[in-house]
Design an enzyme around this catalytic site. Structure first.
Site, PDB file in Angstrom:
ATOM      1  N   TYR A 222     -12.344  -2.807  -3.339  1.00 21.42           N
ATOM      2  CA  TYR A 222     -13.321  -2.616  -2.320  1.00 21.42           C
ATOM      3  C   TYR A 222     -14.681  -2.417  -1.743  1.00 21.42           C
ATOM      4  CZ  TYR A 222      -8.363  -1.923  -0.012  1.00 21.42           C
ATOM      5  OH  TYR A 222      -6.802  -2.316   0.177  1.00 21.42           O
TER       6      TYR A 222
ATOM      7  N   GLU B  68      -9.528  -9.456  -7.555  1.00 20.19           N
ATOM      8  CA  GLU B  68      -8.986  -9.000  -7.893  1.00 20.19           C
ATOM      9  C   GLU B  68      -7.461  -8.837  -8.308  1.00 20.19           C
ATOM     10  OE1 GLU B  68      -8.207  -9.447  -4.106  1.00 20.19           O
ATOM     11  OE2 GLU B  68      -9.667  -8.930  -2.844  1.00 20.19           O
TER      12      GLU B  68
ATOM     13  N   LYS C 170       0.888  -1.676   0.327  1.00 19.35           N
ATOM     14  CA  LYS C 170       0.092   0.169  -0.070  1.00 19.35           C
ATOM     15  C   LYS C 170       0.750   1.353   0.208  1.00 19.35           C
ATOM     16  CE  LYS C 170      -3.807  -2.649   2.322  1.00 19.35           C
ATOM     17  NZ  LYS C 170      -4.759  -1.912   3.236  1.00 19.35           N
TER      18      LYS C 170
ATOM     19  N   HIS D 129      -1.812  -5.623   2.074  1.00 13.69           N
ATOM     20  CA  HIS D 129      -2.957  -6.019   1.725  1.00 13.69           C
ATOM     21  C   HIS D 129      -2.927  -7.387   0.880  1.00 13.69           C
ATOM     22  CE1 HIS D 129      -7.060  -7.236  -0.388  1.00 13.69           C
ATOM     23  NE2 HIS D 129      -6.560  -7.735  -1.668  1.00 13.69           N
TER      24      HIS D 129
ATOM     25  N   ASN E  33      -1.554  -0.214   6.931  1.00 14.44           N
ATOM     26  CA  ASN E  33      -1.114  -1.381   7.326  1.00 14.44           C
ATOM     27  C   ASN E  33      -0.732  -2.457   6.267  1.00 14.44           C
ATOM     28  OD1 ASN E  33      -3.267  -2.362   6.421  1.00 14.44           O
ATOM     29  ND2 ASN E  33      -4.950  -3.535   7.514  1.00 14.44           N
TER      30      ASN E  33
HETATM   31  P1  DAT Z   1      -7.909  -6.704   5.549  1.00 12.67           P
HETATM   32  O1  DAT Z   1      -6.782  -5.805   5.176  1.00 12.67           O
HETATM   33  O2  DAT Z   1      -7.182  -7.167   7.145  1.00 12.67           O
HETATM   34  O3  DAT Z   1      -8.497  -7.759   4.763  1.00 12.67           O
HETATM   35  P2  DAT Z   1     -10.613  -5.844   5.350  1.00 12.67           P
HETATM   36  O4  DAT Z   1     -10.799  -6.622   4.380  1.00 12.67           O
HETATM   37  O5  DAT Z   1     -11.380  -6.330   6.830  1.00 12.67           O
HETATM   38  O6  DAT Z   1      -9.163  -6.297   6.505  1.00 12.67           O
HETATM   39  O7  DAT Z   1     -10.097  -4.450   5.431  1.00 12.67           O
HETATM   40  C1  DAT Z   1      -9.798  -2.876   4.489  1.00 12.67           C
HETATM   41  C2  DAT Z   1      -8.626  -1.983   4.804  1.00 12.67           C
HETATM   42  O8  DAT Z   1      -9.699  -1.268   5.715  1.00 12.67           O
HETATM   43  C3  DAT Z   1      -8.294  -2.694   5.665  1.00 12.67           C
HETATM   44  O9  DAT Z   1      -6.601  -3.251   5.860  1.00 12.67           O
HETATM   45  C4  DAT Z   1      -7.562  -1.289   6.737  1.00 12.67           C
HETATM   46  C5  DAT Z   1      -8.766  -0.667   6.772  1.00 12.67           C
HETATM   47  N1  DAT Z   1      -9.319  -1.150   7.755  1.00 12.67           N
HETATM   48  C6  DAT Z   1     -10.493  -2.423   8.030  1.00 12.67           C
HETATM   49  N2  DAT Z   1     -11.120  -2.466   9.079  1.00 12.67           N
HETATM   50  C7  DAT Z   1     -11.104  -0.754   9.694  1.00 12.67           C
HETATM   51  C8  DAT Z   1     -11.489  -0.457  10.278  1.00 12.67           C
HETATM   52  N3  DAT Z   1     -12.446  -0.931  11.607  1.00 12.67           N
HETATM   53  N4  DAT Z   1     -10.930   1.195  10.618  1.00 12.67           N
HETATM   54  C9  DAT Z   1      -9.912   1.442  10.194  1.00 12.67           C
HETATM   55  N5  DAT Z   1      -9.844   1.171   8.950  1.00 12.67           N
HETATM   56  C10 DAT Z   1     -10.191  -0.405   8.720  1.00 12.67           C
HETATM   57 MG    MG Z   2      -9.795  -7.514   3.410  1.00 11.29          MG
END
Ligand code: DAT
Ligand code: MG
Length: 141
Positions: A52, A133, A12, A122, A119
């Site tokens: 997303y 994707e 990212k 992805h 973080n």
């Molecule tokens: P991951 O990337 O672990 O698959 P995800 O698909 O649930 O997580 O969410 C996509 C991204 O969105 C994630 O990498 C960081 C952000 N994100 C997820 N949950 C969040 C939250 N509760 N608050 C802030 N950012 C969040």
């Molecule tokens: Mg995810």
């Protein structure tokens, strides 16, 4: 050899800007997965809306799209037995504060007090997500 999979990985904008692309790719290769495709690109809002889609309407959606379109990223397709689960394990928990030491997010990430968790990486979460994707980021594959 029934579970050979492909996964879509993104370093990212935070990871790219911090010069962590090589470190992430090193961990993928050290784990034994193969790099099938690799590119540096600045994501468009259209690509991110598709990528997303499952998160549309959530409180962090707009900050997430804003963050992901804020600069260059490295996109990669990786391959190997159960690499979807395996890369999610390498990445660690979504919240970098919770992510275990030893994982990419646990070793290299932290909470910056923003509306979106920055973080570093992805990784696709299922074979269906991976196929979808990969089609977004590498339409030629
Ligand atoms: P991951 O990337 O672990 O698959 P995800 O698909 O649930 O997580 O969410 C996509 C991204 O969105 C994630 O990498 C960081 C952000 N994100 C997820 N949950 C969040 C939250 N509760 N608050 C802030 N950012 C969040
Ligand atoms: Mg995810």
């Amino acid at each position: 050899m029934t579970d050979t999979e492909r996964s879509l990985v993104i370093v990212k904008p935070d990871g790219y800007a911090r010069g962590l692309t090589g470190e992430v790719l090193r961990r993928i290769e050290a784990k034994g997965y193969t790099l099938v495709a690799l590119a540096v690109t600045t994501p468009t809002r259209e690509q991110l809306a598709a990528h997303y889609a499952e998160h549309e309407g959530k409180p962090f959606y707009e900050p997430l799209v804003e963050f992901m379109s804020s600069g260059a990223v490295t996109t990669a397709v990786i391959e190997g037995q159960e690499c979807i689960k395996g890369f999610r394990s390498l990445a660690g928990a979504t919240n970098p504060t919770d992510a275990a030491p030893g994982s990419i997010r646990g070793d290299l990430g932290r909470d910056w007090g923003e509306k979106v968790q920055k973080n570093i990486v992805h990784g696709s979460d299922s074979p269906e997500s991976a196929a979808r994707e990969i089609g977004i980021w590498f339409p030629g594959l």
